[in-house]
Design an enzyme around this catalytic site. Sequence first.
Site, PDB file in Angstrom:
ATOM      1  N   TYR A  62      13.682   1.777   5.597  1.00 16.62           N
ATOM      2  CA  TYR A  62      13.366   0.682   6.526  1.00 16.62           C
ATOM      3  C   TYR A  62      13.464  -0.720   5.930  1.00 16.62           C
ATOM      4  O   TYR A  62      13.396  -1.700   6.661  1.00 16.62           O
ATOM      5  CB  TYR A  62      11.960   0.889   7.125  1.00 16.62           C
ATOM      6  CG  TYR A  62      10.836   0.955   6.104  1.00 16.62           C
ATOM      7  CD1 TYR A  62      10.275  -0.204   5.577  1.00 16.62           C
ATOM      8  CD2 TYR A  62      10.327   2.176   5.657  1.00 16.62           C
ATOM      9  CE1 TYR A  62       9.244  -0.159   4.646  1.00 16.62           C
ATOM     10  CE2 TYR A  62       9.301   2.234   4.725  1.00 16.62           C
ATOM     11  CZ  TYR A  62       8.759   1.073   4.229  1.00 16.62           C
ATOM     12  OH  TYR A  62       7.747   1.117   3.302  1.00 16.62           O
TER      13      TYR A  62
ATOM     14  N   ARG B 276       6.292  -7.433  -0.437  1.00 16.36           N
ATOM     15  CA  ARG B 276       6.085  -6.143  -1.105  1.00 16.36           C
ATOM     16  C   ARG B 276       7.403  -5.676  -1.706  1.00 16.36           C
ATOM     17  O   ARG B 276       8.335  -5.355  -0.959  1.00 16.36           O
ATOM     18  CB  ARG B 276       5.547  -5.116  -0.102  1.00 16.36           C
ATOM     19  CG  ARG B 276       4.668  -4.050  -0.743  1.00 16.36           C
ATOM     20  CD  ARG B 276       4.399  -2.904   0.208  1.00 16.36           C
ATOM     21  NE  ARG B 276       5.608  -2.120   0.389  1.00 16.36           N
ATOM     22  CZ  ARG B 276       5.914  -1.449   1.496  1.00 16.36           C
ATOM     23  NH1 ARG B 276       5.104  -1.441   2.524  1.00 16.36           N
ATOM     24  NH2 ARG B 276       7.044  -0.767   1.571  1.00 16.36           N
TER      25      ARG B 276
ATOM     26  N   HIS C 115       5.213   1.265  -0.435  1.00 11.52           N
ATOM     27  CA  HIS C 115       3.804   1.143  -0.011  1.00 11.52           C
ATOM     28  C   HIS C 115       2.903   1.928  -0.969  1.00 11.52           C
ATOM     29  O   HIS C 115       1.851   1.460  -1.381  1.00 11.52           O
ATOM     30  CB  HIS C 115       3.665   1.688   1.413  1.00 11.52           C
ATOM     31  CG  HIS C 115       2.251   1.910   1.826  1.00 11.52           C
ATOM     32  ND1 HIS C 115       1.393   0.880   2.134  1.00 11.52           N
ATOM     33  CD2 HIS C 115       1.527   3.056   1.959  1.00 11.52           C
ATOM     34  CE1 HIS C 115       0.199   1.384   2.447  1.00 11.52           C
ATOM     35  NE2 HIS C 115       0.250   2.689   2.344  1.00 11.52           N
TER      36      HIS C 115
HETATM   37  C1  LIG Z   1      -8.054   2.609  10.201  1.00 14.80           C
HETATM   38  C2  LIG Z   1      -6.765   3.045   9.558  1.00 14.80           C
HETATM   39  N1  LIG Z   1      -5.668   3.197  10.306  1.00 14.80           N
HETATM   40  C3  LIG Z   1      -4.499   3.570   9.730  1.00 14.80           C
HETATM   41  C4  LIG Z   1      -4.434   3.806   8.375  1.00 14.80           C
HETATM   42  C5  LIG Z   1      -3.112   4.233   7.732  1.00 14.80           C
HETATM   43  N2  LIG Z   1      -2.604   3.145   6.890  1.00 14.80           N
HETATM   44  C6  LIG Z   1      -2.720   3.195   5.552  1.00 14.80           C
HETATM   45  S1  LIG Z   1      -2.081   1.851   4.811  1.00 14.80           S
HETATM   46  C7  LIG Z   1      -1.623   1.170   6.298  1.00 14.80           C
HETATM   47  C8  LIG Z   1      -0.917  -0.168   6.349  1.00 14.80           C
HETATM   48  C9  LIG Z   1      -1.800  -1.345   6.065  1.00 14.80           C
HETATM   49  O1  LIG Z   1      -1.016  -2.497   5.862  1.00 14.80           O
HETATM   50  P1  LIG Z   1      -1.618  -3.841   5.392  1.00 14.80           P
HETATM   51  O2  LIG Z   1      -2.926  -4.103   6.062  1.00 14.80           O
HETATM   52  O3  LIG Z   1      -0.568  -4.882   5.559  1.00 14.80           O
HETATM   53  O4  LIG Z   1      -1.958  -3.621   3.838  1.00 14.80           O
HETATM   54  P2  LIG Z   1      -0.947  -3.328   2.625  1.00 14.80           P
HETATM   55  O5  LIG Z   1      -0.828  -1.830   2.530  1.00 14.80           O
HETATM   56  O6  LIG Z   1       0.365  -3.980   2.927  1.00 14.80           O
HETATM   57  O7  LIG Z   1      -1.612  -3.907   1.419  1.00 14.80           O
HETATM   58  C10 LIG Z   1      -1.972   2.009   7.344  1.00 14.80           C
HETATM   59  C11 LIG Z   1      -1.692   1.732   8.767  1.00 14.80           C
HETATM   60  C12 LIG Z   1      -5.627   3.666   7.629  1.00 14.80           C
HETATM   61  N3  LIG Z   1      -5.665   3.844   6.297  1.00 14.80           N
HETATM   62  N4  LIG Z   1      -6.769   3.254   8.227  1.00 14.80           N
END
Ligand SMILES: Cc1ncc(C[n+]2csc(CCOP(=O)(O)OP(=O)(O)O)c2C)c(N)n1
Length: 353
Positions: A263, A250, A254
């Site tokens: 971080y 990435r 985010h």
């Molecule tokens: C069930 C749930 N828990 C927590 C969140 C908060 N949240 C939003 S994005 C994220 C990180 C997800 O990371 P990843 O699966 O690696 O996907 P990326 O954003 O890197 O594409 C989190 C924890 C959420 N949206 N849904």
Amino acid sequence: MAQLAPGEHELRRVIDEDREVDGLGEQELLELYRSMVLLRTYDERSVVYHRQGRIGTYAIFWNHEAMQAGAVHALDDEDWIFPSYRESAIGLLRGIPAATVLHWWRGHPAGWWNPADYNVASICVPIATQVPHAAGLAWGKKLKGESACALAFFGDGATSEGAFHEGANFAAVMQAPLVLFCNNNQWAISTPLSAQTRAAALVDKAVGYGIPGIRVDGGDVLAVFEATREAVERARAGGGPTFVEAVSYRTAPHATADDPRAYIDLDRVEQEKQNECLGRYERYLRRLGILGDDLDAALRAEAADLLRDGIAQAEAEPDADVSLLFENAYANPPASLRTDLAELRRILGGDVG
Ligand SMILES: Cc1ncc(C[n+]2csc(CCOP(=O)(O)OP(=O)(O)O)c2C)c(N)n1
Ligand SMILES: [Mg+2]
């Protein structure tokens, strides 16, 4: 079958090996490039629109375009796509208007579409919940004797969620025609992959479900295409699900609400940017003599026009009535909701809805 030899942790590559992929002629190679340019343009414009206050918080997917375009091009139109917020604009590759996706990021109900019109499910924000949805749809296709399959996009962080496990296990047990496509960008907001799992590689999770896994360079659109096509062919032939781990990094925050300087290793980000996926593919096509300056400029102008029209159209849409915030939440709404709505209308000056 599902056992992975240690060597299979190696990333499958095409561009860096300077090889070609069977079945991809000049036209198909350019269509892939066109899709990547469209996604890149959508993404870069959206960051600008956010800064101008024209859309809300936006999940940036810069350097994820190879994974998205490569995977979608390996599908037929009858196949279903289940995106997360990271693949919010994937529908553009299936003909969803840019204005519709921009509406979604503007929090406008015109940003909803009928999934059956495009075989693209709605954009999923709760992590991993689209995986069981995709498994169910894929199983349904199998039960009906149809040849379509489903592909679920999810992140590295999503592989720690119960919904991922339930969806992957269910699809494996039912031998549902599903592609579990993991965008391993090595971060879940500020959580690095090393804090996400003790597995040496996410693809190892396939072994536990008794399904095949493929690990691929997520910045190499042709390798992603080839790997996904293999998974799709297996699904259609009754071979059940495949876990595809596409490894990238990435290089953007985010989302627009995030400041990764707190971080992330900025040197690593800079290094990864040098090898970003669109430039890598562009250089490959130029080397082959398939892409020149004029065509490149025309494709970029086409995408820019599409976005300019899209945002104009989205902004021309009248605001939705604020009562939508309260509707469809309760079968029998408590009386307090009516007073809350009245208060909201009073605050907004009564000029909305
Ligand atoms: C069930 C749930 N828990 C927590 C969140 C908060 N949240 C939003 S994005 C994220 C990180 C997800 O990371 P990843 O699966 O690696 O996907 P990326 O954003 O890197 O594409 C989190 C924890 C959420 N949206 N849904
Ligand atoms: Mg991630």
